[in-house]
Design a protein around this motif. Structure first.
Motif, PDB file in Angstrom:
ATOM      1  N   GLU A  86     -30.482   3.247  34.048  1.00 15.99           N
ATOM      2  CA  GLU A  86     -31.041   3.774  35.288  1.00 15.99           C
ATOM      3  C   GLU A  86     -31.144   5.299  35.253  1.00 15.99           C
ATOM      4  O   GLU A  86     -31.982   5.883  35.951  1.00 15.99           O
ATOM      5  N   ALA A  87     -30.290   5.939  34.428  1.00 19.63           N
ATOM      6  CA  ALA A  87     -30.335   7.398  34.284  1.00 19.63           C
ATOM      7  C   ALA A  87     -31.362   7.843  33.245  1.00 19.63           C
ATOM      8  O   ALA A  87     -31.472   9.042  32.950  1.00 19.63           O
ATOM      9  N   GLY A  88     -32.080   6.866  32.664  1.00 25.25           N
ATOM     10  CA  GLY A  88     -33.145   7.204  31.730  1.00 25.25           C
ATOM     11  C   GLY A  88     -32.748   7.183  30.270  1.00 25.25           C
ATOM     12  O   GLY A  88     -33.529   7.607  29.409  1.00 25.25           O
ATOM     13  N   HIS A  89     -31.566   6.693  29.961  1.00 19.02           N
ATOM     14  CA  HIS A  89     -31.111   6.625  28.569  1.00 19.02           C
ATOM     15  C   HIS A  89     -31.343   5.220  28.014  1.00 19.02           C
ATOM     16  O   HIS A  89     -31.464   4.246  28.761  1.00 19.02           O
ATOM     17  N   THR A  90     -31.381   5.117  26.690  1.00 16.54           N
ATOM     18  CA  THR A  90     -31.585   3.804  26.069  1.00 16.54           C
ATOM     19  C   THR A  90     -30.253   3.288  25.525  1.00 16.54           C
ATOM     20  O   THR A  90     -29.544   3.993  24.803  1.00 16.54           O
ATOM     21  N   ALA A  91     -29.926   2.052  25.891  1.00 18.63           N
ATOM     22  CA  ALA A  91     -28.652   1.463  25.477  1.00 18.63           C
ATOM     23  C   ALA A  91     -28.774  -0.048  25.427  1.00 18.63           C
ATOM     24  O   ALA A  91     -29.561  -0.644  26.178  1.00 18.63           O
TER      25      ALA A  91
ATOM     26  N   LEU B  45     -22.659   8.759  28.350  1.00 18.73           N
ATOM     27  CA  LEU B  45     -23.274  10.049  28.669  1.00 18.73           C
ATOM     28  C   LEU B  45     -22.831  11.123  27.684  1.00 18.73           C
ATOM     29  O   LEU B  45     -23.626  11.975  27.262  1.00 18.73           O
ATOM     30  N   GLU B  46     -21.568  11.082  27.324  1.00 13.93           N
ATOM     31  CA  GLU B  46     -21.041  12.035  26.334  1.00 13.93           C
ATOM     32  C   GLU B  46     -21.784  11.889  25.007  1.00 13.93           C
ATOM     33  O   GLU B  46     -22.160  12.888  24.367  1.00 13.93           O
ATOM     34  N   ILE B  47     -22.032  10.645  24.604  1.00 15.34           N
ATOM     35  CA  ILE B  47     -22.700  10.393  23.321  1.00 15.34           C
ATOM     36  C   ILE B  47     -24.153  10.831  23.352  1.00 15.34           C
ATOM     37  O   ILE B  47     -24.641  11.507  22.428  1.00 15.34           O
TER      38      ILE B  47
ATOM     39  N   ASN C  59     -25.575  12.994  25.221  1.00 17.75           N
ATOM     40  CA  ASN C  59     -25.651  14.462  25.297  1.00 17.75           C
ATOM     41  C   ASN C  59     -25.428  15.098  23.926  1.00 17.75           C
ATOM     42  O   ASN C  59     -26.085  16.076  23.565  1.00 17.75           O
ATOM     43  N   GLN C  60     -24.489  14.524  23.160  1.00 18.70           N
ATOM     44  CA  GLN C  60     -24.255  15.022  21.802  1.00 18.70           C
ATOM     45  C   GLN C  60     -25.476  14.797  20.917  1.00 18.70           C
ATOM     46  O   GLN C  60     -25.833  15.648  20.091  1.00 18.70           O
ATOM     47  N   LEU C  61     -26.133  13.655  21.095  1.00 16.02           N
ATOM     48  CA  LEU C  61     -27.340  13.360  20.313  1.00 16.02           C
ATOM     49  C   LEU C  61     -28.450  14.347  20.642  1.00 16.02           C
ATOM     50  O   LEU C  61     -29.203  14.793  19.759  1.00 16.02           O
ATOM     51  N   LYS C  62     -28.575  14.711  21.912  1.00 11.06           N
ATOM     52  CA  LYS C  62     -29.607  15.669  22.323  1.00 11.06           C
ATOM     53  C   LYS C  62     -29.342  17.048  21.730  1.00 11.06           C
ATOM     54  O   LYS C  62     -30.266  17.764  21.337  1.00 11.06           O
ATOM     55  N   GLU C  63     -28.057  17.427  21.688  1.00 12.17           N
ATOM     56  CA  GLU C  63     -27.696  18.737  21.138  1.00 12.17           C
ATOM     57  C   GLU C  63     -28.061  18.849  19.668  1.00 12.17           C
ATOM     58  O   GLU C  63     -28.422  19.923  19.180  1.00 12.17           O
ATOM     59  N   ARG C  64     -27.974  17.735  18.942  1.00  8.73           N
ATOM     60  CA  ARG C  64     -28.280  17.748  17.508  1.00  8.73           C
ATOM     61  C   ARG C  64     -29.779  17.873  17.255  1.00  8.73           C
ATOM     62  O   ARG C  64     -30.205  18.333  16.208  1.00  8.73           O
ATOM     63  N   VAL C  65     -30.557  17.423  18.231  1.00 14.25           N
ATOM     64  CA  VAL C  65     -32.018  17.504  18.089  1.00 14.25           C
ATOM     65  C   VAL C  65     -32.466  18.893  18.413  1.00 14.25           C
ATOM     66  O   VAL C  65     -32.693  19.764  17.909  1.00 14.25           O
TER      67      VAL C  65
END
Length: 586
Positions: free
Chosen positions: A499-504, A576-578, A580-586
């Motif tokens: 619902e927050a727009g992430h894929t899981a 959410l922590e994960i 966010n970490q993935l976004k930082e690496r991109v």
């Protein structure tokens, strides 16, 4: 109005806390709501804090809620231990007898009511729970008829006087609460339920019902938390189908009696928890070596040793898969909720006879004792499969005096299994290595042939739906894997991430051994990170997955071993922590 309300009652063990929760939940169930409950209780008969948290919803729920709307507190300890779950618009209904006060960091509103005092005026302090139910009823704007009919059915055997006193206690609690309603902030009114009651049961009852539906007619067991309710259920209901329950002197006797009954052709089982399963290990090996069906229910709890006997944990997995000395074929299953426990119990008995080996149904305290709504069970889905079990005369040459080849070296590894007394089926049975007729043999060639035969039985075993969960074809940031009672929290946490727009994605494993590698590998390949959620220190499920699936650097362990269940917000926060970490690496 709200779509769901979280309610909890707490006090000292032995003061009717469980019955108070049961009254509230039963009434809500009768109004057609979906429920999920979890009891926190001490490992003693009387005394020590206990509470019962119940989530009431207009839609299905499979986990306890993150927070708490209403807390009924019969003592100060209940407030001290549970107020952290509450918000500013939550309310504590506290018994004045405890002289309750709000802790400094308590956000909730405190309403002090004389539950015990009113109950004493009516004749007994035991009715304080009914006064509290009345106060809850007023706060939630429930009609008094919601509980009156229930009181009538509960106490009618004790006579009209007891019924009337409890109804009066209910009304007095209601009247008390109405005097405070205008001072309370927050919404505690539920949207209308369906009006149609659902099945509402603990997992242990679902397992017991599944055993009966699956054709079991004998249970041998020794009481142990949290497995005892399975035996209690069977004691009450198994005689109705001409079955028998024996309380044995210990778990060793329970397992060997179950083996003996299965050898005689009766579908039999036992149930225990971690310490009892440790005692059964030799017997489990006997089942594997003699190729005698055996079904075992393991309701996991906190360990090691006596550990936390009344708290949640999932730390028996390695023991269940690898605990026996020597190599034997073994099947380990894990139901995802109470409904699944019913169907998977039936399947356990089928698999035990089809593959002639021990089958372990792995539950945990949260599933075993947590009470939850169950959809109507479909008995048309049940089938009894007995595999190569032979009940009729075996046609043989009258001059053939040789023993029957009970352990014949078949291609599938499963040999014909005549029940004792079947004409032509006489054979020898021993726990030592044996030849095809069952006679002891230590020959190297025979040992290898028999070992190969036994082990190939389950090499390619895959039950119907070995995992439960999402479509695996799309790529996602996070894949969650869990087993048994973690389902609800993961399911809800993943939904919030979406619902927050992430894929899981979320997969809940139903078959743990042999491991469904291909299915899980497919899901892993489509995920950037894999989070394994489980209740133990070592990450036992994660380690099993690592042994069977190529994970690379994707694995993240999310473990919890403090004796309490996972909450949906804990899953969400980790996700959410994960991401966010993935976004930082991109």
């Amino acid at each position: 109005m709200k779509s769901q309300v979280s309610w909890k009652v707490g006090g000292q063990q032995g003061e009717g806390i469980e019955s108070t929760g049961e009254i509230f939940a039963t009434a809500m169930n009768r109004k057609g709501y979906y429920l999920y409950g979890y009891r926190h209780f001490s490992s003693r008969i009387k005394g020590g804090h206990t509470n019962n948290k119940i989530r009431v919803s207009t839609t299905p729920v499979h986990a306890i809620s993150d927070d708490l709307d209403i807390l009924v507190a019969f003592d100060q300890e209940t407030i001290a231990l549970n107020h952290h779950e509450m918000r500013e618009d939550s309310v504590i209904l506290a018994d004045s007898k405890a002289k309750p006060v709000k802790p400094e960091d308590c956000k909730a509103q405190l309403v002090v009511l004389p539950f015990t005092e009113i109950a004493k005026e009516l004749g007994t302090p035991l009715m304080k729970n009914m006064v509290a139910i009345g106060a809850t009823s007023a706060l939630m704007q429930l009609e008094s008829s919601t509980f009156e009919s229930l009181i009538q059915s509960m106490f009618e055997k004790k006579g009209d006087k007891v019924v009337n006193l409890n109804v009066e206690a209910l009304h007095k609690g209601y009247e008390l609460m109405t005097q405070h309603i205008s001072d309370i902030e927050g919404d505690f009114v539920l949207q209308e339920g369906s009006g149609t009651p659902h099945l509402y049961m603990i997992g242990n009852d679902a397992i017991g019902l599944g055993a009966i539906a699956g054709g079991s007619r004998f249970m041998a067991a020794y009481p142990i938390t949290p497995a005892s309710e399975i035996m209690e259920y069977m004691i009450e209901h198994l005689p109705e189908v001409n079955g028998t329950v024996i309380q044995t002197e210990d778990e060793i006797a329970a397992a060997t009696m179950a083996i003996g009954a299965n050898y005689g052709g009766v579908r039999a089982f036992t149930a225990s928890a971690g310490p009892g399963l440790s005692l059964m290990m030799e017997a489990i090996g006997l089942s594997g070596m003699t190729e005698t069906p055996l079904v075992i229910m393991n309701t996991q709890r906190g360990g090691p040793s006596t550990g936390l006997p009344t708290k949640q944990e999932q730390s028996d997995l390695m023991q269940m898969i690898y605990g026996t000395h020597g190599d034997i074929p073994k099947i380990v299953l894990a139901p995802t909720d109470a409904e699944d426990a019913f169907y998977l119990t039936v399947e356990a008995f089928n698999l035990a006879e089809e593959y002639q080996c021990p089958v372990i149904l792995l539950s945990d305290l949260q599933l075993s004792l947590g009470k939850q709504t169950v959809q109507n069970l479909d008995y048309q889905r049940i089938e009894i499969r007995r595999g190569a079990t032979m009940m009729d005369t075996i046609e043989r040459d009258p001059d053939d005096k040789a023993y029957f080849k009970r352990y014949a070296l078949t291609e599938s590894g499963v040999s014909p299994r005549p029940i004792p007394g079947v004409k032509g089926g006489i054979h020898h049975v021993t726990g030592v290595e044996h030849n095809e007729e069952g006679k002891p043999s230590e020959a190297a060639s025979n040992r290898q042939a028999q070992m190969d035969k036994r082990m190939r039985k389950t090499e390619h075993l895959l039950i119907n739906e070995p995992v439960e969960g999402d479509d695996l074809n799309e790529e996602v940031d996070v894949l969650y894997l869990g087993f048994i009672s973690t389902k609800g929290a993961i399911q809800e946490g993943v939904q919030r991430l979406k619902e927050a727009g992430h894929t899981a994605h979320h997969l809940q494993l139903r078959q743990l051994h042999p491991f469904p590698s291909e299915t899980v590998q497919k899901a892993v390949n489509n995920a950037k990170k894999v989070v394994v959620v489980e209740h133990n220190y070592q990450g036992q499920l994660a380690n099993i997955i690592k042994m069977n699936v190529q994970l690379g650097d994707k694995l993240i362990k999310q473990t919890k071993y403090d004796g309490t269940p996972f909450l949906p917000k804990e899953i969400e926060e980790k996700g959410l922590e994960i991401v966010n970490q993935l976004k930082e690496r991109v």
